[in-house]
Design a protein around this motif. Structure first.
Motif, PDB file in Angstrom:
ATOM      1  N   TRP A 130       0.863  -1.198   0.000  1.00 16.24           N
ATOM      2  CA  TRP A 130       0.000   0.000   0.000  1.00 16.24           C
ATOM      3  C   TRP A 130       0.892   1.238   0.000  1.00 16.24           C
ATOM      4  CZ3 TRP A 130      -5.512  -0.516   1.359  1.00 16.24           C
ATOM      5  CH2 TRP A 130      -6.195   0.709   1.404  1.00 16.24           C
ATOM      6  N   PHE A 131       0.514   2.257  -0.777  1.00 16.20           N
ATOM      7  CA  PHE A 131       1.216   3.547  -0.797  1.00 16.20           C
ATOM      8  C   PHE A 131       0.251   4.661  -0.473  1.00 16.20           C
ATOM      9  CE2 PHE A 131       2.794   7.267  -3.419  1.00 16.20           C
ATOM     10  CZ  PHE A 131       3.754   7.662  -2.486  1.00 16.20           C
ATOM     11  N   HIS A 132       0.638   5.521   0.485  1.00 14.10           N
ATOM     12  CA  HIS A 132      -0.216   6.645   0.876  1.00 14.10           C
ATOM     13  C   HIS A 132       0.496   7.972   0.645  1.00 14.10           C
ATOM     14  CE1 HIS A 132      -3.180   9.066   2.873  1.00 14.10           C
ATOM     15  NE2 HIS A 132      -2.248   9.547   3.674  1.00 14.10           N
ATOM     16  N   TRP A 133      -0.215   8.914   0.049  1.00 12.77           N
ATOM     17  CA  TRP A 133       0.290  10.271  -0.161  1.00 12.77           C
ATOM     18  C   TRP A 133      -0.840  11.250   0.126  1.00 12.77           C
ATOM     19  CZ3 TRP A 133      -1.452  13.590  -4.236  1.00 12.77           C
ATOM     20  CH2 TRP A 133      -2.402  13.008  -5.087  1.00 12.77           C
ATOM     21  N   SER A 134      -0.534  12.535   0.114  1.00 13.88           N
ATOM     22  CA  SER A 134      -1.593  13.521   0.319  1.00 13.88           C
ATOM     23  C   SER A 134      -1.344  14.762  -0.524  1.00 13.88           C
ATOM     24  CB  SER A 134      -1.708  13.913   1.802  1.00 13.88           C
ATOM     25  OG  SER A 134      -0.923  15.051   2.098  1.00 13.88           O
ATOM     26  N   GLY A 135      -2.367  15.585  -0.636  1.00 13.12           N
ATOM     27  CA  GLY A 135      -2.299  16.813  -1.421  1.00 13.12           C
ATOM     28  C   GLY A 135      -1.392  17.870  -0.832  1.00 13.12           C
ATOM     29  N   VAL A 136      -0.886  17.649   0.389  1.00 15.44           N
ATOM     30  CA  VAL A 136       0.045  18.606   0.986  1.00 15.44           C
ATOM     31  C   VAL A 136       1.373  18.603   0.231  1.00 15.44           C
ATOM     32  CG1 VAL A 136       1.414  19.131   3.035  1.00 15.44           C
ATOM     33  CG2 VAL A 136      -0.996  18.549   3.281  1.00 15.44           C
ATOM     34  N   ALA A 155       4.576   2.965  -7.886  1.00 19.44           N
ATOM     35  CA  ALA A 155       3.613   2.235  -7.056  1.00 19.44           C
ATOM     36  C   ALA A 155       2.542   1.579  -7.918  1.00 19.44           C
ATOM     37  CB  ALA A 155       2.984   3.173  -6.035  1.00 19.44           C
ATOM     38  N   SER A 156       2.072   2.309  -8.926  1.00 25.56           N
ATOM     39  CA  SER A 156       1.073   1.750  -9.835  1.00 25.56           C
ATOM     40  C   SER A 156       1.656   0.612 -10.654  1.00 25.56           C
ATOM     41  CB  SER A 156       0.558   2.859 -10.763  1.00 25.56           C
ATOM     42  OG  SER A 156      -0.383   2.354 -11.677  1.00 25.56           O
ATOM     43  N   ASN A 159       1.750  -2.478  -8.709  1.00 26.60           N
ATOM     44  CA  ASN A 159       0.420  -2.958  -8.301  1.00 26.60           C
ATOM     45  C   ASN A 159       0.118  -2.764  -6.814  1.00 26.60           C
ATOM     46  OD1 ASN A 159      -0.348  -3.931 -10.926  1.00 26.60           O
ATOM     47  ND2 ASN A 159       1.019  -5.674 -10.595  1.00 26.60           N
ATOM     48  N   LEU A 160       0.605  -1.679  -6.222  1.00 31.56           N
ATOM     49  CA  LEU A 160       0.243  -1.355  -4.849  1.00 31.56           C
ATOM     50  C   LEU A 160      -1.136  -0.700  -4.831  1.00 31.56           C
ATOM     51  CD1 LEU A 160       3.404  -1.639  -4.602  1.00 31.56           C
ATOM     52  CD2 LEU A 160       3.252   0.082  -2.783  1.00 31.56           C
ATOM     53  N   THR A 161      -1.860  -0.879  -3.746  1.00 30.78           N
ATOM     54  CA  THR A 161      -3.054  -0.080  -3.507  1.00 30.78           C
ATOM     55  C   THR A 161      -2.596   1.320  -3.120  1.00 30.78           C
ATOM     56  OG1 THR A 161      -4.307  -2.003  -2.748  1.00 30.78           O
ATOM     57  CG2 THR A 161      -5.155   0.164  -2.128  1.00 30.78           C
ATOM     58  N   ILE A 162      -3.225   2.339  -3.713  1.00 28.83           N
ATOM     59  CA  ILE A 162      -2.786   3.723  -3.509  1.00 28.83           C
ATOM     60  C   ILE A 162      -3.922   4.533  -2.907  1.00 28.83           C
ATOM     61  CG2 ILE A 162      -1.973   5.820  -4.654  1.00 28.83           C
ATOM     62  CD1 ILE A 162      -0.780   3.980  -6.836  1.00 28.83           C
TER      63      ILE A 162
END
Length: 340
Positions: A130-136, A155-156, A159-162
């Motif tokens: 899983w990969f997490h990012w934000s608009g910050v 990440a795509s 095939n990670l969930t984003i």
């Protein structure tokens, strides 16, 4: 076993003690936080393996920040050292009818000047799910936005969930670009987003819909358009916040899986100790729920909402609660009695 990687800026938080205004303060309480980092720490507290990727200056402040990552049971192996300075924000905590205020000092921070190619994303994601990012992050600078896009492409590819928290901060978008010029090419990779419909449409450069969140039926066509605009989107969620005052908040949640909309009733938090990081607590709860309660979106939304509620009772950016703490609240125990 799942592993979540989060990418963003780790900030030094300097807050006025008590509820003093900045011009009254003779000292500041020092803590560390940042939207994506806060999510990683919450997930670590929930028992999920997490790694935080950032760039920190190679000085005592940067090294102190890096040590905090380890202290909170988050993997720091992919933190790179470089750049001139650590990002800082000052917080004047409001109370009652007086709102909180935030002042940022992050224009030339280590991550703001980081260039694509700095991070070996294939190595970072080698054991991740899983990969997490934000608009910050893309709001900080063009180079930070480019690094975020670089991470998303890898990440795509792997095939990670984003997941993405839209996290619109108007005061940060000051390098000559609007969110609608940057965010669509980033959001197209995301499977899970957190943010209200107004913000999502704004960032996609679409006409604002002025939704009525009390009328779920009227929201469906708006979510249909959102899911069509973000082709890989599977889950869209948001917090529903009613600010009675700075000291009294009512928190609920809403989730759409593309076909059905789920909603939780608002919970009253009074008094509020610290609302900074409460959206990150919701995001972490959402990620945990999606990984744990297999397609039970109602339970997932409940968990995210109650995790967010509990964060309001904890000082600092970080949500220092366990799965048991959240599930106890979900089970109806809101007495606040001493646990002996």
């Amino acid at each position: 076993m799942s592993k979540v990687v989060a990418f963003g800026e780790l900030l030094l938080r300097l807050s006025t003690p008590g509820f003093l205004k900045i011009d009254q303060a003779n000292s500041f309480d020092a803590n560390y936080g940042g939207g994506e980092y806060n999510v990683a720490v919450s997930l670590a507290n929930f028992g999920i393996s997490t790694s935080f990727v950032t760039r920190l200056p190679d000085n005592d402040l940067g090294l102190a920040a890096k040590s905090k990552i380890r202290q909170n049971r988050v993997d720091d192996r992919h933190v790179v050292m470089g750049g001139k300075q650590l990002g800082i924000y000052f917080l004047e905590t409001g109370t009652s009818l007086r709102s909180s205020k935030v002042i940022y000092y992050r224009r030339d921070s280590a991550i703001a000047t980081m260039e694509p190619g700095t991070i070996n994303w294939h190595e970072v994601f080698a054991d991740a799910t899983w990969f997490h990012w934000s608009g910050v992050t893309p709001a900080i600078s063009q180079s930070a936005a480019d690094c975020c896009l670089e991470a998303l492409k890898v990440a795509s590819e792997m095939n990670l969930t984003i997941s993405a928290d839209l996290n619109y901060r108007s005061t940060l978008w000051n390098y000559g670009k609007q969110p609608s010029e940057i965010m669509p090419q980033l959001l197209k990779y995301s499977h899970v987003i957190l943010g209200d419909l107004d913000t999502a449409y704004f960032m996609l450069g679409r006409e604002l819909p002025n939704p009525d969140y009390k009328d779920l039926e009227s929201l469906k066509p708006l979510y249909d358009e959102l899911f069509e605009a973000i082709g890989d989107l599977k889950i869209a969620a948001m917090t529903i916040r009613e600010s009675v005052s700075a000291s009294h908040q009512k928190i609920g949640g809403l989730l759409c899986d593309g076909s059905q909309i789920y909603k939780t009733p608002k919970q009253s938090i009074n008094p509020v100790v610290d609302r900074v990081g409460s959206g990150d607590a919701f995001m972490a709860g959402l990620i945990y729920g999606l990984q744990t309660y297999t397609n039970d979106y109602k339970k997932t939304l409940d968990f995210a909402t109650y995790a967010c509620c509990l964060k309001h009772t904890i000082s600092g950016d970080l949500n220092k609660v366990s799965v048991e703490d959240v599930e106890t609240l979900m089970g109806g125990d809101k007495s606040g009695k001493v646990s002996r």
